[in-house]
Design an enzyme around this catalytic site. Structure first.
Site, PDB file in Angstrom:
ATOM      1  N   GLU A   1     -27.983  -2.002  71.558  1.00 43.53           N
ATOM      2  CA  GLU A   1     -28.066  -3.351  70.998  1.00 43.53           C
ATOM      3  C   GLU A   1     -28.704  -4.207  71.534  1.00 43.53           C
ATOM      4  OE1 GLU A   1     -24.229  -4.700  69.601  1.00 43.53           O
ATOM      5  OE2 GLU A   1     -23.505  -2.764  69.135  1.00 43.53           O
TER       6      GLU A   1
ATOM      7  N   GLU B   1     -17.917  -0.492  71.877  1.00 43.91           N
ATOM      8  CA  GLU B   1     -17.707  -1.460  72.920  1.00 43.91           C
ATOM      9  C   GLU B   1     -16.067  -1.458  73.277  1.00 43.91           C
ATOM     10  OE1 GLU B   1     -19.340  -5.464  71.993  1.00 43.91           O
ATOM     11  OE2 GLU B   1     -21.262  -4.940  72.661  1.00 43.91           O
TER      12      GLU B   1
HETATM   13  C1  GLA Z   1     -21.668  -6.450  69.931  1.00 44.90           C
HETATM   14  C2  GLA Z   1     -20.966  -5.297  68.776  1.00 44.90           C
HETATM   15  C3  GLA Z   1     -21.562  -5.695  67.664  1.00 44.90           C
HETATM   16  C4  GLA Z   1     -21.853  -6.983  67.242  1.00 44.90           C
HETATM   17  C5  GLA Z   1     -22.651  -7.712  68.153  1.00 44.90           C
HETATM   18  C6  GLA Z   1     -22.936  -8.892  68.132  1.00 44.90           C
HETATM   19  O1  GLA Z   1     -22.367  -6.044  70.701  1.00 44.90           O
HETATM   20  O2  GLA Z   1     -21.176  -4.174  69.237  1.00 44.90           O
HETATM   21  O3  GLA Z   1     -20.721  -4.576  66.568  1.00 44.90           O
HETATM   22  O4  GLA Z   1     -20.668  -7.345  67.033  1.00 44.90           O
HETATM   23  O5  GLA Z   1     -22.006  -7.559  69.515  1.00 44.90           O
HETATM   24  O6  GLA Z   1     -23.709  -9.445  69.072  1.00 44.90           O
END
Ligand code: GLA
Ligand code: ZN
Length: 720
Positions: A351, A194
């Site tokens: 995710e 991210e």
């Molecule tokens: C983000 C991050 C993860 C985690 C999630 C929690 O998407 O990439 O590492 O912290 O949030 O929701």
């Protein structure tokens, strides 16, 4: 590893196909038939692997617990997990001190996953760094926009420019690539995590100035582009230029815009540095980086050619009473559509939470059925994966209460685990239908441009109380969603020629030749819907002289003279001369533009105020096409009615030819092997949807005639 090497040679082409031809089936079948160990495993989940089903897996947090690592594999198999994203924040476990590598645990994990039919999405660890590095090289840490040097801590806390950080990142990435680039279990690189934020350190400032020099050549040109004669802000030395900072310059819009462009370019450059490093091991392993939907800070369209496959992290706040699930679903659909549109190919949902999201104000549990519904929504809109954050809940740290497939209890007899398993089983079955080889193929697009968003939101006026650009884009998207008409999201650099309808709200800033592009689009028979507050400034945020919408007055057949802003609660009305969309009047709020038609026909006028009777909606015949202009911000039902009317006239395909009940979404994936239609009920009650003719349930083969009953939160998939 040497057995793997031999196999790798053959796997290369096929592996590339996964992300190009989008056929996970081919790649996995091939692994299955050529790996002896796999061949013997009759029950191997690989036999049925098409979609990726997995998530973030952090064995580095459990190295002292081999029993747990062993149990993970058993549980993964039970949950029909076929891939794990490994190593995302594992730098300290891989390189506990500079140049000392401890990769044994990772090798064991990747081998053991692979031997059990689970692929590895291998991450580079640059999203967080070890303490030794910050101590030894403070340069790697980020500097805030008030020029405060950050201390060690958190994650994503690094400078994108620092040559040392780039070097250290490149080194560890090369080590990973050298060791695992040919491992047949490794199917994808997950670069960093991210990307986001910005650094204001002297190195970043110098890089920004270099970027500006390259762009403008001379200070004279820069001063002109930024209109620095205003308030005597003329620069006479490159060194005088700093990024926009709250205690410094914030009022030069051209500077603000260039800084954001630079941050995107610099982040992309950092990404490319990592990409080059991992590709050094094996150029054929595709790369991705997990994006964040419409995250404001980065123009993701600039990443579209750099990544081999787009992936993103989806965290809608389901069951939030302020929003309601239907609105939440529509917004999440926008983000899936946006991510798919970057490459106009299937993407990966990297995710999603299997249950709660602990960083939200309220960590609500997903209600029974919502996990399946949300997972299927991603698939319906083009995802070839359902992946989670995270596989196993951390025991400590700030995410110890974040939802995970395996919670602190540690067993499979939980509601969340059963939900995940059910998704895994369904994906396996669906994989056999050829679904992953299809994609959503819209005939319409919404123009959503990051640079325009930055500029329109930065401008002072006409409505500092809320210019609502992004909300307007969402409102238009929801109109398509309500109607079940597939839609792409494009920016000004995209090729629009393949679409039949383009909706381009608030084209305030025009760049990349968008005026010409839209004019050609309409000239050649396309239909365009434009709105108020368009063609106002050029790419430097300098106002067009000689009339607006700049460069599009012929296209729309009008000139805009003034724009009126209304206070919250104030309204006007859009009144049709005849019952054009079935309704005669629509509410107007916030923004009303006063236009003079020079060729356009007036379809509706303002109902009140001193501009009562002047055009509020117009249409212009231009070449073979039509250019509509909505001069005011209207209530949501207007966008829906207008798009219904226009797409009806154009004969645009709906995902299913029916009027959908509220809260029901229809999506469609097409490919050589046919079409799949998804009907999803986001209501907590059952509804019935009329369908034209016959359809066949893609999962149970049932023939459906006349109407389809959807249980609360149910997804049904059928073939046309
Ligand atoms: C983000 C991050 C993860 C985690 C999630 C929690 O998407 O990439 O590492 O912290 O949030 O929701
Ligand atoms: Zn920096």
């Amino acid at each position: 590893m040497s057995d793997f090497l031999a196999e790798e040679q053959e796997n290369r082409k096929i592996r590339r196909k996964v992300y190009q031809a989008d056929t996970l089936k081919t790649v996995c079948k091939s692994y299955y038939t050529r790996n002896t160990e796999m061949k013997e495993r009759k029950d191997s989940i690989l036999q049925n692997l098409h979609f990726l089903h997995g998530g973030d897996y952090n064995p580095d947090q459990w190295l002292q617990r081999p029993d747990i690592l062993k149990r993970d594999i058993e549980l993964m198999k039970e949950a029909h997990i076929n891939c794990a994203s490994v190593g995302i924040f594992a730098w300290a476990s891989l390189e506990p001190e500079e140049g000392v590598y401890t990769f044994d645990w990772l090798t064991k994990v990747i081998d053991s996953l692979y031997q059990n039919g689970i692929y590895t999405v291998l991450a580079t660890p640059s999203g967080a760094r070890p303490a030794w590095m910050a101590q030894k090289y403070p340069e790697v840490l980020r500097t805030s926009d008030r020029l405060v040097k950050n201390q060690f801590g958190g994650r994503h806390n690094h400078c994108f420019t620092s040559p040392i950080y780039r070097e250290l990142t490149g080194k560890i990435d090369r080590e990973l690539a050298r060791r695992y680039g040919h491992h047949p279990g490794v199917i994808l690189w997950h670069i960093s995590n991210e990307f986001g934020g910005a650094c204001y350190c002297p190195l970043c400032q110098a890089a920004f100035r270099k970027w500006l020099r390259k762009k403008y050549g001379t200070l004279k040109q820069l001063n002109e582009a930024w209109w620095t004669s205003f308030w005597s802000h003329t620069f006479t030395d490159w060194e005088q230029i700093k990024p926009p900072m709250p205690n410094g310059e914030t009022e030069i819009h051209g500077l603000n815009l260039d800084w954001k462009r630079f941050v995107t370019d610099q982040t992309l450059d950092f990404f490319n540095n990592e990409k080059e490093a991992v590709k050094s091991g094996n150029p054929d392993i595709p790369v991705t980086t997990n994006m964040m939907g419409s995250y404001e800070g980065l123009n993701y369209f600039k990443f579209k050619n750099a990544v081999d496959v787009v992936s993103w992290d989806s965290y809608p706040s389901w069951h939030n009473p302020d929003m309601g699930d239907v609105k939440t679903a529509a917004q999440n659909a926008f983000h899936h559509d946006l991510m798919r549109s970057l490459k106009r190919r299937p993407f990966l949902m990297m995710e999603s939470t299997p249950s709660t999201t602990n960083w939200m104000p309220v960590s609500k549990l997903k209600r029974p059925g919502m996990h399946m519904l949300a997972s299927m929504q991603a698939v319906a809109l083009g995802s070839n994966s359902v992946q989670y954050f995270q596989w196993r809940q951390s025991r400590g740290g700030c995410e110890k209460f974040h939802g995970a497939v395996v919670d602190h209890y540690g067993g499979s007899d939980t509601r969340v685990f059963r939900d995940v398993k059910e998704v895994g089983e369904r994906l396996e079955k669906l994989g056999g239908t050829g679904l992953t080889e299809t994609c959503v193929k819209p005939q319409a697009a919404i123009l959503f441009d990051w640079e325009n968003r930055w500029a329109v939101e930065d401008a002072k006026g006409p409505r500092n109380a809320g210019i609502h650009y992004f909300e307007t884009v969402l409102k238009i998207h929801k109109a398509f969603w309500d109607l079940g008409i597939p839609v792409d999201i494009a920016d000004m650099e995209c090729d629009l020629s393949g679409y039949r309808l383009v909706v381009a709200p608030m084209l305030y800033l025009c760049r990349a030749g968008i005026q010409e592009k839209l004019s050609n689009f309409v000239k050649n028979g396309g239909t365009l819907i434009g709105t108020y507050w368009s063609g106002v400034v050029d790419e430097n945020d300098l106002c067009y002289l000689g009339g607006t919408p700049g460069g599009m007055m012929d296209l729309f057949g009008l000139r805009s003279e003034e724009i009126d802003a209304l206070y919250d609660g104030e309204t006007n009305r859009m009144v049709f001369r005849r019952n054009w969309t079935g309704k005669k009047e629509f509410g107007i709020s916030e923004l009303c533009e006063l236009v003079h038609c020079s060729g356009a026909e007036t379809l509706a006028v303002y109902g009140s105020d001193f501009y009562r009777g002047s055009p509020a909606l117009t249409v212009n015949h231009y070449g073979k096409g039509l250019a509509y202009y909505a001069a005011a911000r209207t209530e949501a039902s207007f966008a829906r009615d207008l798009i219904r009317e226009i797409s009806g006239r154009l004969g645009l395909k709906r995902s299913v030819e029916t009027e959908l009940p509220g809260g029901v979404a229809a999506s469609r994936r097409d490919g050589e092997k046919g079409s799949f239609v998804f009907l999803q009920n986001f209501n907590p009650y059952a509804v019935s949807v009329k369908i034209p003719g016959k359809a066949k349930d893609a999962e149970n083969g049932e023939t459906l005639l006349g109407s389809i009953l959807l249980a609360p939160y149910q997804t049904r998939i059928f073939r046309k």
